[in-house]
Write a protein that holds these residues in place. Sequence first.
Motif, PDB file in Angstrom:
ATOM      1  N   ASN A   1      21.913  64.837  58.983  1.00  0.00           N
ATOM      2  CA  ASN A   1      21.032  64.626  57.836  1.00  0.00           C
ATOM      3  C   ASN A   1      21.691  63.754  56.769  1.00  0.00           C
ATOM      4  OD1 ASN A   1      19.725  66.613  55.137  1.00  0.00           O
ATOM      5  ND2 ASN A   1      18.622  65.056  56.272  1.00  0.00           N
ATOM      6  N   ILE A   2      22.977  63.994  56.517  1.00  0.00           N
ATOM      7  CA  ILE A   2      23.714  63.216  55.516  1.00  0.00           C
ATOM      8  C   ILE A   2      23.819  61.757  55.937  1.00  0.00           C
ATOM      9  CG2 ILE A   2      25.982  62.870  54.450  1.00  0.00           C
ATOM     10  CD1 ILE A   2      26.365  65.915  54.685  1.00  0.00           C
ATOM     11  N   ILE A   3      24.210  61.539  57.185  1.00  0.00           N
ATOM     12  CA  ILE A   3      24.415  60.175  57.672  1.00  0.00           C
ATOM     13  C   ILE A   3      23.103  59.405  57.712  1.00  0.00           C
ATOM     14  CG2 ILE A   3      25.065  58.837  59.722  1.00  0.00           C
ATOM     15  CD1 ILE A   3      27.225  61.057  60.182  1.00  0.00           C
ATOM     16  N   SER A   4      22.014  60.089  58.042  1.00  0.00           N
ATOM     17  CA  SER A   4      20.695  59.457  58.016  1.00  0.00           C
ATOM     18  C   SER A   4      20.374  58.939  56.616  1.00  0.00           C
ATOM     19  CB  SER A   4      19.630  60.457  58.467  1.00  0.00           C
ATOM     20  OG  SER A   4      18.342  59.882  58.447  1.00  0.00           O
ATOM     21  N   CYS A   5      20.683  59.757  55.601  1.00  0.00           N
ATOM     22  CA  CYS A   5      20.436  59.355  54.208  1.00  0.00           C
ATOM     23  C   CYS A   5      21.379  58.235  53.777  1.00  0.00           C
ATOM     24  CB  CYS A   5      20.597  60.559  53.276  1.00  0.00           C
ATOM     25  SG  CYS A   5      19.349  61.848  53.495  1.00  0.00           S
ATOM     26  N   ILE A   6      22.647  58.351  54.163  1.00  0.00           N
ATOM     27  CA  ILE A   6      23.639  57.340  53.786  1.00  0.00           C
ATOM     28  C   ILE A   6      23.285  55.986  54.396  1.00  0.00           C
ATOM     29  CG2 ILE A   6      26.024  56.591  54.166  1.00  0.00           C
ATOM     30  CD1 ILE A   6      25.817  58.589  51.937  1.00  0.00           C
TER      31      ILE A   6
ATOM     32  N   GLU B   1       4.915  47.681  66.810  1.00  0.00           N
ATOM     33  CA  GLU B   1       4.667  48.224  65.485  1.00  0.00           C
ATOM     34  C   GLU B   1       5.670  49.346  65.215  1.00  0.00           C
ATOM     35  OE1 GLU B   1       0.646  49.475  65.176  1.00  0.00           O
ATOM     36  OE2 GLU B   1      -0.191  47.458  65.410  1.00  0.00           O
ATOM     37  N   PHE B   2       6.135  49.428  63.972  1.00  0.00           N
ATOM     38  CA  PHE B   2       7.193  50.375  63.635  1.00  0.00           C
ATOM     39  C   PHE B   2       6.796  51.240  62.441  1.00  0.00           C
ATOM     40  CE2 PHE B   2       9.160  46.836  65.797  1.00  0.00           C
ATOM     41  CZ  PHE B   2      10.089  47.431  66.643  1.00  0.00           C
ATOM     42  N   ILE B   3       7.321  52.459  62.442  1.00  0.00           N
ATOM     43  CA  ILE B   3       7.135  53.379  61.327  1.00  0.00           C
ATOM     44  C   ILE B   3       8.488  53.602  60.660  1.00  0.00           C
ATOM     45  CG2 ILE B   3       6.490  55.732  60.645  1.00  0.00           C
ATOM     46  CD1 ILE B   3       4.567  55.782  62.998  1.00  0.00           C
ATOM     47  N   GLU B   4       8.539  53.468  59.346  1.00  0.00           N
ATOM     48  CA  GLU B   4       9.792  53.615  58.619  1.00  0.00           C
ATOM     49  C   GLU B   4      10.186  55.083  58.483  1.00  0.00           C
ATOM     50  OE1 GLU B   4      11.574  52.899  54.123  1.00  0.00           O
ATOM     51  OE2 GLU B   4       9.805  51.762  54.783  1.00  0.00           O
ATOM     52  N   HIS B   5      11.447  55.371  58.748  1.00  0.00           N
ATOM     53  CA  HIS B   5      11.984  56.715  58.547  1.00  0.00           C
ATOM     54  C   HIS B   5      12.513  56.819  57.121  1.00  0.00           C
ATOM     55  CE1 HIS B   5      14.127  60.390  58.768  1.00  0.00           C
ATOM     56  NE2 HIS B   5      15.320  59.880  59.026  1.00  0.00           N
ATOM     57  N   LYS B   6      12.002  57.788  56.358  1.00  0.00           N
ATOM     58  CA  LYS B   6      12.433  57.994  54.974  1.00  0.00           C
ATOM     59  C   LYS B   6      13.120  59.354  54.876  1.00  0.00           C
ATOM     60  CE  LYS B   6       8.614  55.199  53.156  1.00  0.00           C
ATOM     61  NZ  LYS B   6       7.437  55.170  52.259  1.00  0.00           N
ATOM     62  N   PRO B   7      14.417  59.385  55.087  1.00  0.00           N
ATOM     63  CA  PRO B   7      15.133  60.668  55.138  1.00  0.00           C
ATOM     64  C   PRO B   7      15.301  61.307  53.759  1.00  0.00           C
ATOM     65  CG  PRO B   7      16.680  58.852  55.297  1.00  0.00           C
ATOM     66  CD  PRO B   7      15.308  58.244  55.328  1.00  0.00           C
ATOM     67  N   ASP B   8      15.362  62.625  53.747  1.00  0.00           N
ATOM     68  CA  ASP B   8      15.638  63.403  52.543  1.00  0.00           C
ATOM     69  C   ASP B   8      16.786  64.353  52.842  1.00  0.00           C
ATOM     70  OD1 ASP B   8      13.560  62.448  50.786  1.00  0.00           O
ATOM     71  OD2 ASP B   8      12.127  63.523  52.042  1.00  0.00           O
ATOM     72  N   LEU B   9      17.690  64.500  51.870  1.00  0.00           N
ATOM     73  CA  LEU B   9      18.771  65.462  52.028  1.00  0.00           C
ATOM     74  C   LEU B   9      18.208  66.860  51.793  1.00  0.00           C
ATOM     75  CD1 LEU B   9      21.792  65.919  52.521  1.00  0.00           C
ATOM     76  CD2 LEU B   9      22.142  65.757  50.047  1.00  0.00           C
ATOM     77  N   LYS B  10      18.274  67.705  52.811  1.00  0.00           N
ATOM     78  CA  LYS B  10      17.722  69.048  52.709  1.00  0.00           C
ATOM     79  C   LYS B  10      18.457  69.851  51.642  1.00  0.00           C
ATOM     80  CE  LYS B  10      16.374  69.133  57.592  1.00  0.00           C
ATOM     81  NZ  LYS B  10      16.571  69.792  58.904  1.00  0.00           N
ATOM     82  N   SER B  11      17.721  70.659  50.896  1.00  0.00           N
ATOM     83  CA  SER B  11      18.315  71.442  49.807  1.00  0.00           C
ATOM     84  C   SER B  11      19.397  72.387  50.327  1.00  0.00           C
ATOM     85  CB  SER B  11      17.234  72.227  49.065  1.00  0.00           C
ATOM     86  OG  SER B  11      16.508  73.064  49.959  1.00  0.00           O
TER      87      SER B  11
ATOM     88  N   ILE C   1      17.669  58.578  63.899  1.00  0.00           N
ATOM     89  CA  ILE C   1      16.502  58.827  64.748  1.00  0.00           C
ATOM     90  C   ILE C   1      16.374  60.319  65.049  1.00  0.00           C
ATOM     91  CG2 ILE C   1      15.461  58.391  67.013  1.00  0.00           C
ATOM     92  CD1 ILE C   1      16.849  55.632  66.931  1.00  0.00           C
ATOM     93  N   LEU C   2      17.482  60.967  65.373  1.00  0.00           N
ATOM     94  CA  LEU C   2      17.447  62.402  65.643  1.00  0.00           C
ATOM     95  C   LEU C   2      17.002  63.180  64.411  1.00  0.00           C
ATOM     96  CD1 LEU C   2      20.694  62.969  67.773  1.00  0.00           C
ATOM     97  CD2 LEU C   2      18.388  62.418  68.543  1.00  0.00           C
ATOM     98  N   ASP C   3      17.428  62.720  63.245  1.00  0.00           N
ATOM     99  CA  ASP C   3      17.014  63.355  61.993  1.00  0.00           C
ATOM    100  C   ASP C   3      15.506  63.216  61.796  1.00  0.00           C
ATOM    101  OD1 ASP C   3      17.768  64.624  59.404  1.00  0.00           O
ATOM    102  OD2 ASP C   3      17.027  62.751  58.568  1.00  0.00           O
ATOM    103  N   LYS C   4      14.968  62.059  62.135  1.00  0.00           N
ATOM    104  CA  LYS C   4      13.527  61.807  62.010  1.00  0.00           C
ATOM    105  C   LYS C   4      12.716  62.822  62.818  1.00  0.00           C
ATOM    106  CE  LYS C   4       9.457  59.663  61.971  1.00  0.00           C
ATOM    107  NZ  LYS C   4       8.526  59.770  60.819  1.00  0.00           N
ATOM    108  N   PHE C   5      13.172  63.142  64.023  1.00  0.00           N
ATOM    109  CA  PHE C   5      12.415  64.018  64.911  1.00  0.00           C
ATOM    110  C   PHE C   5      12.958  65.456  64.947  1.00  0.00           C
ATOM    111  CE2 PHE C   5      11.724  59.704  66.646  1.00  0.00           C
ATOM    112  CZ  PHE C   5      10.338  59.658  66.532  1.00  0.00           C
TER     113      PHE C   5
END
Length: 331
Positions: free
Chosen positions: A45-50, A277-287, A92-96
């Motif tokens: 999750n952190i690396i996805s956000c970074i 066509e692509f969908i943007e991944h918008k990650p959030d750092l979980k609380s 990608i793993l964080d997205k799904f």
Amino acid sequence: MIKKKISTLLVFIVIVILTNIIMLPCQFLGLGSKSTQLVKSIGKNIISCIYTYGYESKIKINGEMENPGENKINIILGNHISSLDWGIVLGILDKFNIDNWYYVIKRSQINVPSFGALFGFDHDIKVKKKWLDDQSHFERQIDKIKSGNIIIFPAGTRFTLKKHKKAIEFSKKNNIPIYDNLLVPRTKGLWKLISYLEKNNRLANIYDFTFVIPKFLKKELFLNKILESELGDTYAIIRKIKTPDKMYLDDMVTFKKWIFKFWKEKDNLINDLNKYEFIEHKPDLKSSNYIMIIFCLVLTIFLLIKFKFKYIALTYLLSYLIIYFKNYYKK
């Protein structure tokens, strides 16, 4: 550039802190596997956000994937384009919301205490140099993974212009497809992975991740270049691949025909990127992850103030010992 350097340093510090505070003590409490997967989940999750906000590269995805069932394993194939490939996979793993991930890596990569322990403590598949030794080594390590996702980069090395030139020469000499954007894939490890899981009825799905950073297509992208350049968007095409027929799985030499043909199809995807066509991944750092990081950081500061150099020395020594006994020591 400053933002990227700070982001890189932050990733390293957070992983080291989580490893020392969570994973290291749990190795002695019988919670080794659970603790490593917890840290990996937080790290994903952190690396996805970074990657998205620190390196300012949006991950845009075409396709979907899902978790494997009980006692089943997904295989994820990726093309090795840069020093950031592992971060793209985790994004990608964080997205799904995919957890339980394991890399196929060189065994030497686990020898960095604390950071290397992220893989050295867990069941990631560590590859030796000699293939004859690796076959049984592969099987023993696969058997330790109850379920999850094994990530492998068949090319085995990152793209460079020099390696690509040699790959073209190799293709011409051996009468195999010439790849415009990729290096020639290696077959032994991937063949063993797919054939062994299929033989034991443990293979869930094979997913192909095709990565493209258009600004650096057919260019070298190592850490120094990443830190000083604007990356632009990152694109990933996900495909679920049909398991190769038995004739390919029964023989490693025959398997090469399948992988070379499949790799050419993958190469063509990159050439046809604008057709998707692509969908943007918008990650959030979980609380929960944020709270866990703050707790571990505060505890680390307390331990450093109280024990100073002794704390650092002890964690490094214990990391070395655990990595050695888990991965090198033979009973």
